[in-house]
Design a protein around this motif. Structure first.
Motif, PDB file in Angstrom:
ATOM      1  N   SER A 261       0.825  -1.213   0.000  1.00 36.16           N
ATOM      2  CA  SER A 261       0.000   0.000   0.000  1.00 36.16           C
ATOM      3  C   SER A 261       0.856   1.260   0.000  1.00 36.16           C
ATOM      4  N   SER A 301      -0.017   8.652   3.949  1.00 36.10           N
ATOM      5  CA  SER A 301      -0.704   9.620   3.099  1.00 36.10           C
ATOM      6  C   SER A 301      -1.201   9.006   1.792  1.00 36.10           C
ATOM      7  N   VAL A 302      -1.007   7.711   1.603  1.00 39.08           N
ATOM      8  CA  VAL A 302      -1.417   7.065   0.359  1.00 39.08           C
ATOM      9  C   VAL A 302      -2.940   6.915   0.329  1.00 39.08           C
ATOM     10  N   ASP A 303      -3.541   7.345  -0.768  1.00 37.35           N
ATOM     11  CA  ASP A 303      -4.985   7.196  -0.965  1.00 37.35           C
ATOM     12  C   ASP A 303      -5.226   5.826  -1.596  1.00 37.35           C
ATOM     13  N   LEU A 304      -5.702   4.871  -0.805  1.00 41.67           N
ATOM     14  CA  LEU A 304      -5.890   3.509  -1.299  1.00 41.67           C
ATOM     15  C   LEU A 304      -6.982   3.427  -2.358  1.00 41.67           C
ATOM     16  N   ASP A 305      -7.974   4.307  -2.286  1.00 39.54           N
ATOM     17  CA  ASP A 305      -9.020   4.296  -3.304  1.00 39.54           C
ATOM     18  C   ASP A 305      -8.454   4.682  -4.668  1.00 39.54           C
ATOM     19  N   LYS A 306      -7.599   5.708  -4.694  1.00 42.17           N
ATOM     20  CA  LYS A 306      -6.971   6.104  -5.953  1.00 42.17           C
ATOM     21  C   LYS A 306      -6.027   5.013  -6.453  1.00 42.17           C
TER      22      LYS A 306
END
Length: 362
Positions: A261, A301-306
């Motif tokens: 992730s 800060s990673v956007d998992l949805d994106k």
């Protein structure tokens, strides 16, 4: 008439002596020939039975007019009410239980021949070997088939460390004795089996052995295993250029690309897809499943949805596996210690991969 389709021998209409007087109804032409009857002609009143397709079990259940009683709940307040009422009040399964049962049906759909799954990642430390183990265990437990995972990592793979070791034999020993193997029990002497019934064929662990695991070695290994196993998972190394990789990709029925992730993990997984498309494996990429494996408690800060949307645009499906403290240990995997969230995510992954099974002819 007792079922959803007309009975080829009897129907309510056939009790009338005036109904279809010139068209005796027999289910097979050879039966008509034995009776000395004229050739059968299609009867528009009784069209051929439709063959189930797609989700075959679901279609059959949908067409069954018989009222099916509610399944008793397995947990929660519904279970308490069901047992507390002496099983007189049955609120039925919860939405989660129904969803879990539907996933299990997808995992258990018929499979023709041996299905080969390549587990791939360019970056180490993303949990590819762990995902290989738990996915293989899910198939072995839910389907009851013989399932084996092959360690094709040329750099001392760790797949054999995920289950209790029953033998020190490796794929090299299997290939050496291939001419002597004539039954499943012969192959079983070279594998270790975990509590989930997944078998593992280990790679060479001796660093002094310099001979690489070649493409020919891999092809010979799979040619042997596909006679005794329904599903074969291959835990590949991080390099796409090592000698066995071409054989792995050429034989794969499905591809599972594992990413962490994190940003660098996602970039490596995306680079893996780029390389595959550039080297003629675009069709395999379209049949692949991307797995976002959370190897850390938080994604930062990673956007998992994106991240999921990015892989969804390039692969057949995307599955997420949440962080699990037990899997993070990196030791032998004990399935009963996996969290409920991880267990559900694993079931979703297994069902998604199983959607690519070739249809079994009826």
């Amino acid at each position: 008439m007792t079922g959803p389709y007309p009975d080829p021998y009897f129907s309510e209409e056939s009790t009338d002596s005036t109904a279809h007087p010139a068209q005796p109804r027999y289910p097979y032409q050879d039966t008509a020939d034995e009776q000395g009857l004229p050739p059968l002609r299609p009867d528009p009143a009784y069209p051929p039975l439709p063959q189930p397709s797609g989700s075959r079990r679901a279609a059959a259940h949908a067409q069954n007019p018989v009222r099916v009683p509610k399944r008793p709940p397995r947990s929660g307040w519904r279970r308490a009410l069901y047992l507390g009422s002496g099983k007189l009040v049955n609120p039925g399964e919860s939405p989660v239980e129904r969803y879990e049962r539907e996933l299990t049906l997808r995992v258990n759909q018929p499979l023709r021949g041996c299905f080969k799954i390549a587990m791939l990642s360019l970056k180490g430390g993303v949990g590819k070997t762990t995902v290989t183990t738990i996915l293989g265990s899910a198939f072995a437990l839910l389907r009851g088939d013989r399932v084996v995972a092959v360690d094709a990592n040329p750099d001392r793979g760790t797949l054999s460390q995920k289950i209790p070791i029953e033998t020190t034999a490796t794929v090299r020993h299997l290939l050496r004795d291939a001419d002597k193997i004539t039954r499943y029990s012969d192959v079983r002497a070279y594998t270790s089996q975990g509590a989930g019934r997944l078998e593992i064929l280990a790679s060479e662990q001796d660093p002094a052995v310099s001979e690489a695991f070649s493409e020919d070695d891999y092809l010979r290994t799979i040619n042997l295993l596909e006679h005794y196993y329904s599903i074969v998972l291959t835990d590949c190394g991080t390099g796409l250029m090592h000698s066995a990789m071409k054989g792995v990709l050429d034989l794969a029925d499905a591809l599972v690309i594992v990413s962490s992730s994190s940003v660098d993990g996602a970039r490596s997984a995306s680079a893996t897809i780029d390389w595959l498309e550039a080297h003629g494996y675009g069709d395999l990429v379209k049949r692949s499943v991307a797995v976002i494996n959370s190897v850390r408690p938080r994604a930062g800060s990673v956007d998992l949805d994106k991240l999921a949307a990015h892989f969804a645009a390039r692969t057949r499906a995307v599955c997420r596996i949440p962080f699990d403290p037990h899997l993070e240990e990196g030791a032998e995997i004990e399935l009963e210690r996996i969290s409920d969230d991880t267990r559900m995510a694993l079931l979703e992954l297994a069902a998604t991969v199983a959607d690519a099974f070739p249809l079994k002819p009826f």
